[in-house]
Design an enzyme around this catalytic site. Structure first.
Site, mmCIF file in Angstrom:
data_model
loop_
_atom_site.group_PDB
_atom_site.id
_atom_site.type_symbol
_atom_site.label_atom_id
_atom_site.label_comp_id
_atom_site.label_asym_id
_atom_site.label_seq_id
_atom_site.Cartn_x
_atom_site.Cartn_y
_atom_site.Cartn_z
ATOM 1 N N LYS A 84 -2.730 -7.722 7.052
ATOM 2 C CA LYS A 84 -1.948 -8.770 6.459
ATOM 3 C C LYS A 84 -2.353 -8.955 5.011
ATOM 4 O O LYS A 84 -1.546 -9.307 4.173
ATOM 5 C CB LYS A 84 -2.140 -10.087 7.198
ATOM 6 C CG LYS A 84 -1.579 -10.130 8.586
ATOM 7 C CD LYS A 84 -1.780 -11.526 9.182
ATOM 8 C CE LYS A 84 -1.208 -11.591 10.561
ATOM 9 N NZ LYS A 84 -1.399 -12.899 11.173
ATOM 10 N N GLU A 149 -4.211 -1.376 0.142
ATOM 11 C CA GLU A 149 -5.094 -2.259 0.893
ATOM 12 C C GLU A 149 -5.683 -3.275 -0.064
ATOM 13 O O GLU A 149 -6.018 -2.938 -1.197
ATOM 14 C CB GLU A 149 -6.191 -1.424 1.556
ATOM 15 C CG GLU A 149 -7.326 -2.189 2.185
ATOM 16 C CD GLU A 149 -6.947 -3.005 3.405
ATOM 17 O OE1 GLU A 149 -6.217 -4.008 3.236
ATOM 18 O OE2 GLU A 149 -7.395 -2.675 4.502
ATOM 19 N N ILE A 151 -8.550 -5.283 0.481
ATOM 20 C CA ILE A 151 -10.008 -5.337 0.462
ATOM 21 C C ILE A 151 -10.569 -4.160 1.250
ATOM 22 O O ILE A 151 -10.151 -3.894 2.374
ATOM 23 C CB ILE A 151 -10.525 -6.658 1.085
ATOM 24 C CG1 ILE A 151 -10.057 -7.843 0.259
ATOM 25 C CG2 ILE A 151 -12.043 -6.640 1.209
ATOM 26 C CD1 ILE A 151 -10.367 -9.182 0.884
ATOM 27 N N ASP A 153 -14.239 -3.222 2.519
ATOM 28 C CA ASP A 153 -15.584 -3.782 2.620
ATOM 29 C C ASP A 153 -16.611 -2.652 2.701
ATOM 30 O O ASP A 153 -17.042 -2.126 1.682
ATOM 31 C CB ASP A 153 -15.651 -4.707 3.834
ATOM 32 C CG ASP A 153 -16.940 -5.490 3.932
ATOM 33 O OD1 ASP A 153 -17.721 -5.490 2.957
ATOM 34 O OD2 ASP A 153 -17.185 -6.106 4.980
ATOM 35 N N THR A 154 -16.977 -2.228 3.874
ATOM 36 C CA THR A 154 -17.966 -1.156 4.015
ATOM 37 C C THR A 154 -17.341 0.220 3.809
ATOM 38 O O THR A 154 -18.047 1.186 3.562
ATOM 39 C CB THR A 154 -18.611 -1.183 5.416
ATOM 40 O OG1 THR A 154 -17.599 -0.900 6.392
ATOM 41 C CG2 THR A 154 -19.269 -2.520 5.701
ATOM 42 N N GLY A 155 -16.039 0.315 3.951
ATOM 43 C CA GLY A 155 -15.344 1.588 3.814
ATOM 44 C C GLY A 155 -15.156 2.322 5.132
ATOM 45 O O GLY A 155 -14.436 3.318 5.197
ATOM 46 N N LYS A 156 -15.776 1.844 6.214
ATOM 47 C CA LYS A 156 -15.652 2.511 7.511
ATOM 48 C C LYS A 156 -14.204 2.500 8.010
ATOM 49 O O LYS A 156 -13.701 3.522 8.480
ATOM 50 C CB LYS A 156 -16.559 1.837 8.550
ATOM 51 C CG LYS A 156 -18.025 2.069 8.325
ATOM 52 C CD LYS A 156 -18.830 1.345 9.389
ATOM 53 C CE LYS A 156 -20.305 1.388 9.088
ATOM 54 N NZ LYS A 156 -21.075 0.632 10.087
ATOM 55 N N THR A 157 -13.556 1.349 7.921
ATOM 56 C CA THR A 157 -12.183 1.250 8.389
ATOM 57 C C THR A 157 -11.270 2.134 7.553
ATOM 58 O O THR A 157 -10.410 2.845 8.092
ATOM 59 C CB THR A 157 -11.700 -0.217 8.350
ATOM 60 O OG1 THR A 157 -12.558 -1.006 9.181
ATOM 61 C CG2 THR A 157 -10.272 -0.353 8.840
#
Length: 177
Positions: A84, A149, A151, A153-157
């Site tokens: 979202k 996208e 945000i 964050d960690t980049g894993k997603t």
């Protein structure tokens, strides 16, 4: 313009010039005083300052749109908006690209699709990534894809999403964030 078959360089990872570095906010930056801005009254007790004014955000969004036009102008793209959080950023970015197309000799035909990522169960991060809207992803085959996208964050997603999108065989994948 010849585009490489498999370019996964995020737009934010481009070779940066002094014009592309962006806005740097130091940890000790006190922000702008609230009396310089108008905002809904119900936020009055919750805000202390404004770190990044809307105009600066829109200027950077236009700069990103120009970078995308330079990289992909005259090539069809599929814009994959991650909901979202990415909705408003994606809408602003697509609008800026459309305005630039109207005012230049380049065109960038776009199709916009939406997905929603879920990697949390309640308030806990999980290893599994569920993609709502994934049934539309086969359209990415052989296409230039721009993932938008808000945000990372960690980049894993994002890494998992990129791996998933690659499985559909797009020509190019770029990420705007």
């Amino acid at each position: 313009m010849n585009l490489p078959k498999d370019s996964n360089m995020a737009l934010s990872e481009r070779k940066q010039t002094h014009m592309d570095r962006g806005v740097v906010i130091r940890d000790a930056w006190p922000g702008y005083p609230l009396d310089l801005f108008t905002f809904p009254e119900h936020y009055l007790g919750d805000l202390e300052c404004v770190y990044i004014p809307h105009g600066i955000i829109m200027d950077r969004t236009e700069r990103l749109a120009r970078n995308i036009m330079d990289d992909l102008g005259d090539h069809d793209i599929v814009v994959l908006c991650v909901l979202k959080g990415g909705y408003q950023f994606c809408a602003d970015l697509v609008e800026r690209i459309e305005v630039l197309c109207c005012n230049s000799s380049k065109t960038l035909p776009m199709r916009v699709d939406f997905i929603r990522l879920k990697s949390y169960l309640n308030d806990q991060s999980t290893q599994d990534l569920r993609i709502e809207g994934a049934e539309n992803l086969p359209v990415l085959s052989g296409k230039n894809v721009l993932i938008v996208e808000a945000i990372v964050d960690t980049g894993k997603t994002m890494k998992t999403l990129l791996d998933h999108v690659k499985a559909f065989g797009p020509k190019i994948i770029k990420v705007a964030r």
